[in-house]
Design a protein around this motif. Sequence first.
Motif, PDB file in Angstrom:
ATOM      1  N   UNK A  13       0.826  -1.214   0.000  1.00  5.01           N
ATOM      2  CA  UNK A  13       0.000   0.000   0.000  1.00  5.01           C
ATOM      3  C   UNK A  13       0.856   1.257   0.000  1.00  5.01           C
ATOM      4  N   UNK A  14       1.950   1.243   0.760  1.00  4.06           N
ATOM      5  CA  UNK A  14       2.860   2.393   0.834  1.00  4.06           C
ATOM      6  C   UNK A  14       4.269   1.923   0.495  1.00  4.06           C
ATOM      7  N   UNK A  15       4.555   1.723  -0.796  1.00  5.03           N
ATOM      8  CA  UNK A  15       5.858   1.174  -1.191  1.00  5.03           C
ATOM      9  C   UNK A  15       7.014   2.076  -0.763  1.00  5.03           C
ATOM     10  N   UNK A  16       8.095   1.455  -0.272  1.00  4.41           N
ATOM     11  CA  UNK A  16       9.277   2.221   0.122  1.00  4.41           C
ATOM     12  C   UNK A  16      10.038   2.720  -1.108  1.00  4.41           C
ATOM     13  N   UNK A  17       9.894   2.038  -2.223  1.00  7.35           N
ATOM     14  CA  UNK A  17      10.505   2.447  -3.478  1.00  7.35           C
ATOM     15  C   UNK A  17       9.550   3.394  -4.198  1.00  7.35           C
ATOM     16  N   UNK A  18       9.954   4.662  -4.402  1.00  4.73           N
ATOM     17  CA  UNK A  18       9.044   5.628  -5.025  1.00  4.73           C
ATOM     18  C   UNK A  18       8.646   5.278  -6.466  1.00  4.73           C
ATOM     19  N   UNK A  19       9.410   4.420  -7.124  1.00  6.82           N
ATOM     20  CA  UNK A  19       9.093   4.023  -8.498  1.00  6.82           C
ATOM     21  C   UNK A  19       8.016   2.935  -8.555  1.00  6.82           C
ATOM     22  N   UNK A  20       7.749   2.346  -7.423  1.00  4.22           N
ATOM     23  CA  UNK A  20       6.779   1.262  -7.358  1.00  4.22           C
ATOM     24  C   UNK A  20       5.382   1.825  -7.096  1.00  4.22           C
ATOM     25  N   UNK A  21       4.388   1.329  -7.802  1.00  2.00           N
ATOM     26  CA  UNK A  21       3.024   1.828  -7.595  1.00  2.00           C
ATOM     27  C   UNK A  21       2.315   1.034  -6.499  1.00  2.00           C
ATOM     28  N   UNK A  22       1.286   1.632  -5.932  1.00  2.00           N
ATOM     29  CA  UNK A  22       0.498   0.975  -4.893  1.00  2.00           C
ATOM     30  C   UNK A  22      -0.224  -0.236  -5.468  1.00  2.00           C
ATOM     31  N   UNK A  23      -0.390  -1.236  -4.629  1.00  2.00           N
ATOM     32  CA  UNK A  23      -1.102  -2.435  -5.050  1.00  2.00           C
ATOM     33  C   UNK A  23      -2.072  -2.860  -3.954  1.00  2.00           C
ATOM     34  N   UNK A  24      -3.233  -3.284  -4.374  1.00  4.80           N
ATOM     35  CA  UNK A  24      -4.233  -3.768  -3.424  1.00  4.80           C
ATOM     36  C   UNK A  24      -4.558  -5.240  -3.687  1.00  4.80           C
ATOM     37  N   UNK A  25      -3.608  -5.964  -4.246  1.00  7.04           N
ATOM     38  CA  UNK A  25      -3.792  -7.379  -4.541  1.00  7.04           C
ATOM     39  C   UNK A  25      -3.844  -8.241  -3.282  1.00  7.04           C
ATOM     40  N   UNK A  26      -3.527  -7.667  -2.145  1.00  3.31           N
ATOM     41  CA  UNK A  26      -3.597  -8.426  -0.896  1.00  3.31           C
ATOM     42  C   UNK A  26      -5.039  -8.582  -0.418  1.00  3.31           C
ATOM     43  N   UNK A  27      -5.946  -7.788  -0.956  1.00  2.00           N
ATOM     44  CA  UNK A  27      -7.356  -7.904  -0.575  1.00  2.00           C
ATOM     45  C   UNK A  27      -7.958  -9.177  -1.162  1.00  2.00           C
ATOM     46  N   UNK A  28      -8.756  -9.897  -0.387  1.00  2.00           N
ATOM     47  CA  UNK A  28      -9.368 -11.120  -0.922  1.00  2.00           C
ATOM     48  C   UNK A  28     -10.410 -10.784  -1.984  1.00  2.00           C
ATOM     49  N   UNK A  29     -10.368 -11.513  -3.083  1.00  2.00           N
ATOM     50  CA  UNK A  29     -11.347 -11.328  -4.158  1.00  2.00           C
ATOM     51  C   UNK A  29     -11.948 -12.677  -4.513  1.00  2.00           C
ATOM     52  N   UNK A  30     -13.250 -12.710  -4.589  1.00  2.00           N
ATOM     53  CA  UNK A  30     -13.968 -13.949  -4.906  1.00  2.00           C
ATOM     54  C   UNK A  30     -13.684 -15.048  -3.887  1.00  2.00           C
ATOM     55  N   UNK A  31     -13.336 -14.664  -2.660  1.00  2.00           N
ATOM     56  CA  UNK A  31     -13.031 -15.632  -1.614  1.00  2.00           C
ATOM     57  C   UNK A  31     -13.660 -15.180  -0.306  1.00  2.00           C
ATOM     58  N   UNK A  32     -14.033 -16.143   0.501  1.00  2.00           N
ATOM     59  CA  UNK A  32     -14.505 -15.862   1.845  1.00  2.00           C
ATOM     60  C   UNK A  32     -14.277 -17.109   2.685  1.00  2.00           C
ATOM     61  N   UNK A  33     -13.941 -16.925   3.913  1.00  2.00           N
ATOM     62  CA  UNK A  33     -13.664 -18.048   4.790  1.00  2.00           C
ATOM     63  C   UNK A  33     -14.894 -18.937   4.935  1.00  2.00           C
ATOM     64  N   UNK A  34     -16.074 -18.347   5.083  1.00  2.00           N
ATOM     65  CA  UNK A  34     -17.278 -19.162   5.280  1.00  2.00           C
ATOM     66  C   UNK A  34     -17.569 -20.025   4.055  1.00  2.00           C
TER      67      UNK A  34
END
Length: 96
Positions: free
Chosen positions: A54-75
């Motif tokens: 979310x807050x990359x230490x490398x300024x050339x790197x863009x933010x990513x939200x791929x860590x959010x679960x998609x099409x998945x749920x524990x239940x």
Amino acid sequence: NLDRFTLDQKTLLGFDKHVRLEHNPRLYLFFLLRVKMTPKSKLTGQEAYVREMVWPSNPDKSRSYHWLPREQTLSLRVEEVAEDTTAKIMREMNND
């Protein structure tokens, strides 16, 4: 995103409880605030990973939200495992 019908039919929680308990946007916000405010040295591996995404230490790197679960749920996963286990037991009983 999982549709309401799938969650209502295939999980014990249903859609409304899924949103309120498993996918509450406020909980994600609180998590991100905690990750941002906690010193890096005190973060767990998962927290450090999310912080870097979310807050990359490398300024050339863009933010990513791929860590959010998609099409998945524990239940839903729990229900699928239960269905697989039941099917396996039924197959074994039929083979005897």
